[in-house]
Design a protein around this motif. Structure first.
Motif, PDB file in Angstrom:
ATOM      1  N   ASP A   6      44.143  39.157  42.644  1.00  0.00           N
ATOM      2  CA  ASP A   6      43.387  39.856  41.611  1.00  0.00           C
ATOM      3  C   ASP A   6      43.824  39.364  40.237  1.00  0.00           C
ATOM      4  O   ASP A   6      44.924  39.657  39.775  1.00  0.00           O
ATOM      5  CB  ASP A   6      43.610  41.371  41.746  1.00  0.00           C
ATOM      6  N   ILE A   7      42.942  38.590  39.627  1.00  0.00           N
ATOM      7  CA  ILE A   7      43.215  38.048  38.293  1.00  0.00           C
ATOM      8  C   ILE A   7      42.415  38.886  37.306  1.00  0.00           C
ATOM      9  O   ILE A   7      41.201  39.051  37.471  1.00  0.00           O
ATOM     10  CB  ILE A   7      42.762  36.576  38.199  1.00  0.00           C
ATOM     11  N   SER A   8      43.085  39.403  36.318  1.00  0.00           N
ATOM     12  CA  SER A   8      42.392  40.302  35.405  1.00  0.00           C
ATOM     13  C   SER A   8      42.718  39.991  33.944  1.00  0.00           C
ATOM     14  O   SER A   8      43.887  39.977  33.547  1.00  0.00           O
ATOM     15  CB  SER A   8      42.796  41.740  35.737  1.00  0.00           C
ATOM     16  N   ASP A  28      38.608  36.779  34.880  1.00  0.00           N
ATOM     17  CA  ASP A  28      38.579  37.858  35.865  1.00  0.00           C
ATOM     18  C   ASP A  28      38.116  37.269  37.180  1.00  0.00           C
ATOM     19  O   ASP A  28      37.041  36.664  37.238  1.00  0.00           O
ATOM     20  CB  ASP A  28      37.571  38.953  35.458  1.00  0.00           C
ATOM     21  N   VAL A  30      38.548  38.068  41.597  1.00  0.00           N
ATOM     22  CA  VAL A  30      39.156  38.739  42.746  1.00  0.00           C
ATOM     23  C   VAL A  30      38.813  37.962  44.003  1.00  0.00           C
ATOM     24  O   VAL A  30      37.651  37.640  44.242  1.00  0.00           O
ATOM     25  CB  VAL A  30      38.641  40.197  42.868  1.00  0.00           C
TER      26      VAL A  30
HETATM   27 MG    MG Z   1      39.928  42.251  37.811  1.00  0.00          MG
END
Ligand code: MG
Ligand code: ADP
Ligand code: MG
Length: 256
Positions: A6-8, A28, A30
């Motif tokens: 999960d890259i946010s 962002d 996922v």
């Molecule tokens: Mg995210």
């Protein structure tokens, strides 16, 4: 439940000759467990930078955002810990190592990861059995194990060697950042088959490519378009054909 990856809101920059340059601007992304995602996008959009940041290359500074990997804070992990946790990065251009025997090199890489995972190291005899069987499955000649790492290997042989390494390391998450140059149809197929063979609920991958062709073989679960340091569009596998027909212009206009 936390996602596999999960890259946010990821922002990262590089210090280029004393100038801070913002390259990732709010990524962002996922990736659920067991899924293969692809990133396409114009040159210079930050695709390689994203893969280096995920691998923990030190020249990149994360300025904000988060990356969670199997519930852990990936950005807090050392590159070796990332590898031990199952992250694998395929190099854009594999290094040539004159004087280094390929089988020994592969064994060192595999044992480093096994050590870090608390697994027993493979001795030379056992490793040779494993590597020979894996090489055979990939259609590699046993000769290539005796040669120096990538020295005098053709583009296709380098790709095979890279896929061999990936197969031996059994990653839970692989990032494949491909160059367009030098990848003929056979090399594309080797990479695609390597990914397909690893596909399982315990394996996810991020495939970065310009090749619609590669994605036709792999058939990713999702395709993301990256531009100017962000993911600007996401879709299913059919997006590859659309990009092939229409280019990125429409997505760039929508994102602007
Ligand atoms: Mg995210
Ligand atoms: P892509 O892989 O999508 O082509 P990159 O991540 O390689 O994009 O590059 C994104 C931007 O960051 C480009 O403008 C590139 O010139 C710049 N960049 C990447 N690495 C460096 C570096 N080491 N020094 C200076 N600029 C860099
Ligand atoms: Mg790149």
């Amino acid at each position: 439940m936390s996602q596999f990856l999960d890259i946010s809101g990821l922002n990262a920059r590089i210090d280029a000759d004393g100038q801070e340059k913002e390259i990732l601007r709010g990524v962002d992304l996922v990736i659920p467990p067991g899924e293969v995602h692809a990133i396409m996008g114009p040159n210079g959009s930050g695709k390689s930078t994203l893969s280096y940041v995920l691998a923990g290359r030190e020249d990149y500074e994360v300025t904000s955002g988060s990356v969670s990997f199997q519930g852990k804070d990936l950005l807090e992990m050392e590159p070796e810990e990332r590898a031990a946790a199952g992250l694998f990065l395929a190099f854009q251009s594999p290094v040539e190592l004159p004087g280094v025997n390929n089988a020994n090199f592969l064994r060192t890489a595999v044992n480093a990861v096994r050590r870090a995972r608390g697994q027993e190291e493979l001795d030379a005899v056992n490793f040779l059995k494993t590597v020979r069987a894996a090489a055979k499955e990939l259609g590699m000649s046993p000769d290539m194990l005796k040669r120096n790492v990538n020295v005098g290997f053709s583009g296709g042989e380098k790709k095979r060697n890279e896929v061999l390494q990936m197969t031996l390391l059994q990653p839970s998450f692989a990032i494949l950042d491909e160059t367009d140059s030098g990848l003929d149809v056979d090399a594309l197929r080797i990479v695609a088959e390597g990914v397909k063979r690893l596909r399982s609920p315990q394996f996810s991958a991020l495939v970065i490519t310009h090749h619609q062709r590669l994605l036709e073989y792999i058939v990713p679960d999702r395709i993301h378009v990256m531009a100017k340091g962000r993911i600007i569009h996401s879709g299913g596998p059919e997006l590859a054909q659309q990009i092939d027909r229409e280019g990125y212009t429409k997505f760039l206009a929508e994102a602007a």
